[in-house]
Design a protein around this motif. Structure first.
Motif, mmCIF file in Angstrom:
data_model
loop_
_atom_site.group_PDB
_atom_site.id
_atom_site.type_symbol
_atom_site.label_atom_id
_atom_site.label_comp_id
_atom_site.label_asym_id
_atom_site.label_seq_id
_atom_site.Cartn_x
_atom_site.Cartn_y
_atom_site.Cartn_z
ATOM 1 N N GLY A 31 0.504 -1.097 0.034
ATOM 2 C CA GLY A 31 0.429 -0.183 -0.055
ATOM 3 C C GLY A 31 0.803 0.745 0.243
ATOM 4 N N ALA A 39 -0.959 7.016 2.576
ATOM 5 C CA ALA A 39 -0.446 7.760 4.042
ATOM 6 C C ALA A 39 0.451 7.236 4.891
ATOM 7 C CB ALA A 39 -1.384 8.713 4.222
ATOM 8 N N ALA A 40 0.478 6.179 5.200
ATOM 9 C CA ALA A 40 1.021 5.375 5.932
ATOM 10 C C ALA A 40 1.840 4.538 5.481
ATOM 11 C CB ALA A 40 0.023 4.540 6.985
ATOM 12 N N LEU A 99 4.577 -1.663 -2.886
ATOM 13 C CA LEU A 99 3.673 -1.802 -3.797
ATOM 14 C C LEU A 99 2.367 -1.265 -3.739
ATOM 15 C CD1 LEU A 99 4.807 -5.920 -3.934
ATOM 16 C CD2 LEU A 99 5.083 -4.358 -4.927
ATOM 17 N N GLU A 100 1.898 -0.882 -4.001
ATOM 18 C CA GLU A 100 0.203 -0.083 -4.682
ATOM 19 C C GLU A 100 -0.192 -0.381 -5.881
ATOM 20 O OE1 GLU A 100 -1.554 1.966 -3.017
ATOM 21 O OE2 GLU A 100 -2.210 2.112 -5.304
ATOM 22 N N ALA A 108 -2.896 0.570 -7.578
ATOM 23 C CA ALA A 108 -3.727 2.442 -8.134
ATOM 24 C C ALA A 108 -2.231 2.797 -8.953
ATOM 25 C CB ALA A 108 -3.888 3.105 -7.449
ATOM 26 N N LYS A 125 -5.926 9.145 -2.113
ATOM 27 C CA LYS A 125 -6.293 9.257 -0.787
ATOM 28 C C LYS A 125 -6.598 10.882 0.425
ATOM 29 C CE LYS A 125 -9.858 6.024 0.912
ATOM 30 N NZ LYS A 125 -10.350 4.701 2.205
ATOM 31 N N SER A 184 -8.254 14.447 -0.327
ATOM 32 C CA SER A 184 -8.536 14.628 1.695
ATOM 33 C C SER A 184 -8.655 16.441 1.844
ATOM 34 C CB SER A 184 -7.518 14.203 2.199
ATOM 35 O OG SER A 184 -6.559 14.673 2.391
ATOM 36 N N GLY A 185 -9.415 16.991 2.805
ATOM 37 C CA GLY A 185 -9.548 17.714 2.970
ATOM 38 C C GLY A 185 -10.340 18.839 2.104
ATOM 39 N N ASN A 208 -6.012 18.224 5.163
ATOM 40 C CA ASN A 208 -5.867 18.761 6.136
ATOM 41 C C ASN A 208 -4.979 17.539 7.266
ATOM 42 O OD1 ASN A 208 -8.500 18.824 9.274
ATOM 43 N ND2 ASN A 208 -6.534 19.247 8.706
ATOM 44 N N GLY A 246 -4.865 0.045 4.183
ATOM 45 C CA GLY A 246 -5.764 1.123 4.895
ATOM 46 C C GLY A 246 -7.058 -0.291 4.920
ATOM 47 N N PHE A 290 -4.886 11.450 9.342
ATOM 48 C CA PHE A 290 -3.004 11.253 9.344
ATOM 49 C C PHE A 290 -2.705 11.159 10.140
ATOM 50 C CE2 PHE A 290 -4.954 13.422 4.961
ATOM 51 C CZ PHE A 290 -5.089 12.193 4.137
ATOM 52 N N ALA A 318 -1.545 7.753 11.036
ATOM 53 C CA ALA A 318 -1.026 7.237 10.148
ATOM 54 C C ALA A 318 0.326 7.811 9.698
ATOM 55 C CB ALA A 318 -1.672 7.778 8.805
HETATM 56 P P1 FDA Z 1 -4.481 4.742 2.303
HETATM 57 O O1 FDA Z 1 -6.118 4.277 2.043
HETATM 58 O O2 FDA Z 1 -4.379 5.759 2.122
HETATM 59 O O3 FDA Z 1 -3.761 3.750 1.400
HETATM 60 C C1 FDA Z 1 -4.123 2.255 1.345
HETATM 61 C C2 FDA Z 1 -2.994 1.976 -0.372
HETATM 62 O O4 FDA Z 1 -3.053 0.517 -0.053
HETATM 63 C C3 FDA Z 1 -4.651 2.778 -1.272
HETATM 64 O O5 FDA Z 1 -3.178 3.520 -1.410
HETATM 65 C C4 FDA Z 1 -4.406 2.156 -1.555
HETATM 66 O O6 FDA Z 1 -4.951 1.255 -3.641
HETATM 67 C C5 FDA Z 1 -3.499 0.257 -1.508
HETATM 68 N N1 FDA Z 1 -3.611 -0.724 -1.224
HETATM 69 C C6 FDA Z 1 -5.098 -1.284 -1.216
HETATM 70 N N2 FDA Z 1 -5.258 -2.744 -1.563
HETATM 71 C C7 FDA Z 1 -3.816 -2.916 -1.969
HETATM 72 C C8 FDA Z 1 -3.498 -4.426 -3.159
HETATM 73 N N3 FDA Z 1 -4.126 -5.441 -2.396
HETATM 74 N N4 FDA Z 1 -2.190 -4.412 -3.014
HETATM 75 C C9 FDA Z 1 -1.735 -3.010 -3.418
HETATM 76 N N5 FDA Z 1 -2.177 -1.667 -2.923
HETATM 77 C C10 FDA Z 1 -3.289 -1.848 -2.197
HETATM 78 N N6 FDA Z 1 -7.827 11.973 6.991
HETATM 79 C C11 FDA Z 1 -7.268 13.594 7.788
HETATM 80 O O7 FDA Z 1 -6.435 12.942 8.612
HETATM 81 N N7 FDA Z 1 -7.300 14.486 7.297
HETATM 82 C C12 FDA Z 1 -8.187 14.954 5.924
HETATM 83 O O8 FDA Z 1 -8.852 15.745 5.720
HETATM 84 C C13 FDA Z 1 -8.903 13.347 5.540
HETATM 85 N N8 FDA Z 1 -10.072 14.012 4.678
HETATM 86 C C14 FDA Z 1 -10.790 12.602 3.521
HETATM 87 C C15 FDA Z 1 -11.479 12.945 2.862
HETATM 88 C C16 FDA Z 1 -11.472 11.757 1.956
HETATM 89 C C17 FDA Z 1 -12.922 11.319 0.582
HETATM 90 C C18 FDA Z 1 -11.429 10.465 2.440
HETATM 91 C C19 FDA Z 1 -11.856 9.084 1.907
HETATM 92 C C20 FDA Z 1 -10.845 9.955 3.486
HETATM 93 C C21 FDA Z 1 -9.870 11.870 4.493
HETATM 94 N N9 FDA Z 1 -9.638 10.959 5.561
HETATM 95 C C22 FDA Z 1 -8.795 11.766 6.326
HETATM 96 C C23 FDA Z 1 -8.356 9.593 6.118
HETATM 97 C C24 FDA Z 1 -7.665 9.344 5.893
HETATM 98 O O9 FDA Z 1 -7.321 9.703 4.199
HETATM 99 C C25 FDA Z 1 -7.422 8.100 5.882
HETATM 100 O O10 FDA Z 1 -7.393 7.961 7.219
HETATM 101 C C26 FDA Z 1 -5.812 7.588 5.389
HETATM 102 O O11 FDA Z 1 -6.280 8.171 4.272
HETATM 103 C C27 FDA Z 1 -5.484 6.156 5.810
HETATM 104 O O12 FDA Z 1 -4.163 5.955 5.419
HETATM 105 P P2 FDA Z 1 -3.246 4.444 4.838
HETATM 106 O O13 FDA Z 1 -2.023 4.616 4.714
HETATM 107 O O14 FDA Z 1 -3.947 3.471 6.165
HETATM 108 O O15 FDA Z 1 -4.085 4.464 3.291
#
Ligand code: FDA
Length: 394
Positions: free
Chosen positions: A9, A12-13, A31-32, A34, A40, A44-45, A50, A164, A380, A383
């Motif tokens: 993934g 962010a994290a 490995l991503e 997309a 995301k 975001s924001g 944000n 995520g 975030f 993350a």
């Molecule tokens: P994240 O979802 O960011 O990343 C996971 C990655 O893994 C993705 O790129 C995905 O494509 C990839 N993936 C999934 N399955 C896979 C597979 N099988 N193989 C390879 N890759 C794979 N939070 C905040 O603090 N401030 C904000 O402003 C916002 N705004 C916001 C708006 C909207 C519309 C959403 C939906 C969410 C937010 N958030 C937010 C929440 C924030 O986006 C979220 O908490 C973080 O992106 C989480 O980060 P992660 O890296 O854990 O997951």
């Protein structure tokens, strides 16, 4: 090429963990699935990301174990991330309630993370990012993780789950993290949509006519309360206060709204003395949007002038306006949820390193883990902090 760690993934994290581990001299593969990383983050924001909340602390997170997030959050703080943002000369501002946004664009945060990944080379490390690589299979053999993505096999002794949660499946979000966790015997706390609009049915359905009307309220669920805007929608309730309370709401439970949180007890009786010729409707219109004031007054059913209304009726009206109960019949689901609550059980992980207690070399970070932040930059911050904890350990 052999890697010290594979991160699943590039969100962010995942990106932050890769950058920080790379800057510790590690060779890391991300490995991503997309075509581009950090999707995301980009949305975001409202496109300005944000990226943290300056007041973020353990109390702003939900988890089956409320203590779990303390360690990581205290070791990588909002100030630490802000220092990084400033070192990249990204202009920012506080919007409200400690929420920090880019002045310009969320793209800057993604660019910053990628540039931090590149910096790994300066420290003898390396970060390779492969987009369009969906991980479909993971095996564990002789102490190594064998990861299949796009038909290619990659191996490393350390694997970080950063895929995520399933919120916003339209963007490709899935529950892959949970499948993987279960495969390795890790428990998962039932995932549910959080920071999500609530839907109204039954008697409350009449409020849908107020679609588009917003007001500053106190939204309550049990002992939890948020003072922010609420918005009526064609399906029910949304707006920051409702999104916040939705993370605490459970099916079958009511939520209560104080439509006039700025007024102390007895304000309607005072109004009776000071404005005896006004009606409940006209008095409410001084504080609330016209349509909302009309609906509330009609539902309470007091049409007489305040001066001619018994005190008891006014006291009851005031109490109702301060705790107006809605019984949501559901949420708008993962399709509209900003985050997923629940996830990989924190009891399975070390709070210091994010490593599985059972499965050596397996880590989980970010939204995949059962730690869910409030609305306002807290997710975030989790993350970044959980990524940093893992990056220091791998
Ligand atoms: P994240 O979802 O960011 O990343 C996971 C990655 O893994 C993705 O790129 C995905 O494509 C990839 N993936 C999934 N399955 C896979 C597979 N099988 N193989 C390879 N890759 C794979 N939070 C905040 O603090 N401030 C904000 O402003 C916002 N705004 C916001 C708006 C909207 C519309 C959403 C939906 C969410 C937010 N958030 C937010 C929440 C924030 O986006 C979220 O908490 C973080 O992106 C989480 O980060 P992660 O890296 O854990 O997951």
């Amino acid at each position: 090429m052999t890697y010290d760690a594979i991160i699943l993934g590039g969100g962010a994290a995942g990106l932050f963990c890769a950058a920080r581990a790379g800057q510790r001299g590690k060779r890391v593969l991300v490995l991503e699935r997309a075509a581009k990383p950090g999707k995301k983050i980009l949305i975001s924001g409202g496109g300005r990301c944000n990226f943290t909340n300056i007041g973020a602390g353990p109390a702003n997170y939900l988890s089956a174990n409320p203590h779990f997030a303390k360690s990581a959050l205290s070791r990588y703080t909002p100030r630490d991330f802000l220092d990084l943002v400033e070192s990249h000369e990204i202009a920012w501002h506080e919007k409200t309630l400690g929420q920090l946004f880019c002045d310009d664009s969320a793209k800057q945060i993604v660019a910053m993370l990628l540039s931090e990944c590149e910096k790994a080379a300066e420290f003898g490390g390396q970060v390779d990012l492969l987009c369009d690589h969906e991980v479909t299979d993971v095996a564990y053999e002789d102490g190594a993780y064998l990861v299949t993505a796009n038909g290619t096999l990659f191996g490393a002794h350390t694997l970080v789950i950063a895929t995520g949660g399933p919120s916003i499946p339209k963007m490709g979000a899935t529950g892959f993290a949970y499948d993987l966790a279960r495969q390795f015997g890790l428990k998962v706390v039932e995932p549910r949509p959080a920071l999500v609009p609530l839907t109204l049915g039954g008697e409350d359905v009449l409020f849908r006519d107020l679609s588009g009307v917003a007001a500053q309220v106190d939204a309550h669920c049990g002992k939890t309360q948020f003072r922010e805007a609420a918005l009526f929608t064609h399906r029910g309730l949304s707006g920051p206060s409702i999104l916040q309370i939705s993370s605490y709401w459970q099916h079958g439970r009511p939520i209560a709204i104080n439509f006039l949180p700025q007024h102390g007890e007895g304000w309607l009786l005072n109004a009776k003395n000071e404005q005896p010729r006004s009606t409940l409707k006209s008095r409410l219109k001084e504080d609330l949007p016209d349509r909302l004031a009309t609906t509330l007054a009609e539902r309470i059913g007091i049409e007489t002038e305040l001066g001619n209304t018994p005190d008891k009726a006014l006291r009851q009206a005031e109490a109702r306006l301060a705790r107006w109960e809605f019984c949501p019949n559901g949420t708008e689901g993962f399709a509209k949820a900003e985050v997923t609550a629940g996830g990989i059980d924190t009891a399975e992980l070390s709070s210091k390193t994010m490593e599985s207690r059972k499965q050596p070399g397996l880590y989980a970070i970010g939204e995949a883990v059962d730690v869910t932040g409030w609305l306002g930059g807290y997710n975030f911050q989790w993350a970044w902090a959980s990524a940093e904890a893992a990056a220091q350990a791998i």
